[in-house]
Every structure is written in C-alpha cells, then in structure tokens.
Design a protein around this motif. Structure first.
Motif, mmCIF file in Angstrom:
data_model
loop_
_atom_site.group_PDB
_atom_site.id
_atom_site.type_symbol
_atom_site.label_atom_id
_atom_site.label_comp_id
_atom_site.label_asym_id
_atom_site.label_seq_id
_atom_site.Cartn_x
_atom_site.Cartn_y
_atom_site.Cartn_z
ATOM 1 N N GLN A 69 43.301 -5.368 -36.818
ATOM 2 C CA GLN A 69 42.407 -4.793 -35.807
ATOM 3 C C GLN A 69 41.457 -3.747 -36.385
ATOM 4 O OE1 GLN A 69 42.255 -1.565 -34.511
ATOM 5 N NE2 GLN A 69 43.957 -0.715 -35.715
ATOM 6 N N HIS A 70 41.907 -2.987 -37.397
ATOM 7 C CA HIS A 70 41.065 -1.909 -37.922
ATOM 8 C C HIS A 70 39.887 -2.435 -38.742
ATOM 9 C CE1 HIS A 70 44.494 -2.668 -40.567
ATOM 10 N NE2 HIS A 70 43.782 -2.267 -41.585
ATOM 11 N N ARG A 81 47.107 -9.542 -31.951
ATOM 12 C CA ARG A 81 47.832 -8.392 -31.428
ATOM 13 C C ARG A 81 49.241 -8.390 -32.026
ATOM 14 N NH1 ARG A 81 45.599 -6.533 -26.387
ATOM 15 N NH2 ARG A 81 43.866 -7.879 -25.721
ATOM 16 N N GLN A 201 44.830 4.270 -40.271
ATOM 17 C CA GLN A 201 45.423 4.435 -38.936
ATOM 18 C C GLN A 201 44.353 4.918 -37.972
ATOM 19 O OE1 GLN A 201 48.628 3.531 -38.117
ATOM 20 N NE2 GLN A 201 48.573 2.680 -40.194
ATOM 21 N N CYS A 202 43.539 3.988 -37.496
ATOM 22 C CA CYS A 202 42.421 4.314 -36.615
ATOM 23 C C CYS A 202 41.922 3.023 -35.989
ATOM 24 C CB CYS A 202 41.298 4.997 -37.396
ATOM 25 S SG CYS A 202 40.693 4.050 -38.821
ATOM 26 N N ASP A 203 40.948 3.156 -35.084
ATOM 27 C CA ASP A 203 40.378 1.944 -34.514
ATOM 28 C C ASP A 203 39.289 1.399 -35.435
ATOM 29 O OD1 ASP A 203 38.000 3.355 -34.056
ATOM 30 O OD2 ASP A 203 38.442 3.714 -31.948
ATOM 31 N N ALA A 204 38.726 0.258 -35.060
ATOM 32 C CA ALA A 204 37.809 -0.455 -35.942
ATOM 33 C C ALA A 204 36.541 0.333 -36.236
ATOM 34 C CB ALA A 204 37.469 -1.813 -35.336
ATOM 35 N N ASP A 205 35.957 0.955 -35.215
ATOM 36 C CA ASP A 205 34.707 1.681 -35.428
ATOM 37 C C ASP A 205 34.917 2.886 -36.329
ATOM 38 O OD1 ASP A 205 33.281 -0.115 -33.860
ATOM 39 O OD2 ASP A 205 33.631 1.028 -32.017
ATOM 40 N N GLU A 206 36.018 3.585 -36.142
ATOM 41 C CA GLU A 206 36.306 4.731 -36.993
ATOM 42 C C GLU A 206 36.568 4.276 -38.434
ATOM 43 O OE1 GLU A 206 36.904 8.459 -38.514
ATOM 44 O OE2 GLU A 206 35.965 7.855 -36.614
#
Length: 250
Positions: A69-70, A81, A201-206
């Motif tokens: 996901q990242h 998922r 350990q973050c979302d895709a945009d970050e």
C-alpha cells in the motif's frame, strides 16, 4: 519441477516420495528508476525455479501480489489488503494440505509481506487447533524464508555495495531481477546517488514525499547482470539449506 507445468498424476507421484513444496511470494510495486515493478516476485521465483531444476523439489505458482500500500503513489503498483492476503494464503495452504503436502515453504521477496504472513499462519494454525471445519488428516508445517536475508546473500551484498545497498530498490534485488530478465537492464543516473533513508510506516502519499524516486537508502545503479548471477547462486544455497532444515525438522 513446476506445479503448473505438471499433470495431476505427476503431482500424485511426487507426493509418494516427498511432501514438501516451495511457494514463491512477492509483490507488484515500484522499484525506483531502474528496477522492475515485478522485482519482489521475480527474485524468489527465479531462486525457486532453480531449486526445482537442481533438486527436483516441487515449486508452486508465484503469489505475485502482496502488501504494497505504501507504494501506491507510484504507477504500476498493485496492493492487497492484509485481510485479502491472509485469505489468499489460507486458501492456498488449505488446498495444498488437502492433497497431502505437509511442509509448505514460502520463499519471500518482499519485507512488507512478513507481518501479514505471520498473521496468516496464526489464523491457519488457530483454525486447526480450535476444530473449525473438517479436521485435517495430515500434519502441517509452515515457514517463511526471505531470500534477501540469507547469510550468503547478505555477505555478498555487503561486499559489493556496503551502505549503498539500502532497504528498498536495493542493488542486490535489481541485480537478481536483471539476471532473470537481462533484456530489462536499464542504465539510469541516480540523483542523489544514495537515496534518503527512513521509515516506510506511512501512507502512499507520504512515502512518495519521503522517497521521491522510490528508492530507500540505495544506489541500484551499482547492479549488474554478473552480480545477479552471483546473487542467484548465493540465494539458491541459502534457500536450499533453509528448506532442507525445515523439511527434516518436522
């Protein structure tokens, strides 16, 4: 010996002499400016296929989709998922176990899969222990071996690349994927030469803000097909040692 290239009679005959199987598992995700999107699946698959050729062990079809996901801010990435991957692994194991496979060895190419694979194994063992559904007639042993963490592979990566190996889009994995797909070799200047380091350990945009070209602490311009051939030999030796220890211990 590849499962998808065998007849059912050949698989039945194999089970008369051996009940172990290797399942390559990886991911479909960006790997920086010169790495293939399929790198994390190509690497364990290549090692597993070589094991099948050399030692006659059965190799299942590769699980190409994993926990990515990242990386979704980079085009081409496809992610499952955690709950989906757990379900896929549970059904895969249940299918193989039904036929009499007792030792299922997942050869993994993606660090992001590790936590979810452990959870999947816990779910599978839990269902058996708690008595859900028909009780299995055979024993079952599951394990994960990460090709990139084997002692021979790590020693080789350190000797060739040192700190420039990094943690994602690494020179070692790019080299091994090029060994498998030499027509895909790409020479790209890296800027900066060694990518920023940090956490995924973050979302895709970050993640894309932290690592603009997709690399994490690496300089994969150091990779070569010749290096990839050396990583293949190291990976085969590491994986075969781990597989034999796993099948002989249970």
């Amino acid at each position: 010996m590849r499962l998808q290239h065998a007849t059912w009679q050949e698989v039945e005959a194999y089970l008369q002499r051996e009940t172990g199987i290797i399942v390559p598992i990886g991911s479909t995700e960006q790997h920086g400016p010169n790495g293939l999107v399929g790198t994390d699946a190509i690497c364990p698959e290549t090692i597993a296929w070589e094991l099948g050729e050399r030692y006659g062990v059965l190799v299942a079809p590769t699980q190409n989709l994993g926990m990515a996901q990242h990386h979704l801010a980079f085009p081409g990435t496809v992610s499952l998922r955690p709950s989906t991957l757990i379900a896929v692994l549970r059904d895969t194991v249940t299918s193989l176990s039904r036929h009499g496979f007792t030792h299922i060895f997942f050869l993994n190419g993606h660090g992001g899969n590790i936590g979810t694979m452990s959870a999947a194994f816990a779910e599978i063992y839990g269902e058996r222990s708690l008595g859900y559904g028909p009780q299995p007639a055979t024993e079952l042993h599951l394990t994960t071996s990460n090709w990139f963490a084997g002692p021979r592979v790590r020693e080789l990566a350190e000797s060739l690349y040192g700190d420039a190996e990094g943690t994602h889009a690494t020179a070692s994995e790019v080299a091994l994927s090029w060994c498998a797909r030499p027509e895909a070799v790409k020479q790209v200047d890296m800027s900066p030469r060694i990518a920023p380091r940090g956490s995924a350990q973050c979302d895709a945009d970050e993640f894309r803000r932290r690592f603009p070209d997709g690399r994490m602490g690496s300089d994969p311009s150091l990779a070569s097909v010749e290096h990839g051939q050396r990583f293949l030999e190291a990976g085969v030796a590491d994986a075969w040692e781990a597989y034999r220890a796993f099948t002989q211990a249970g």
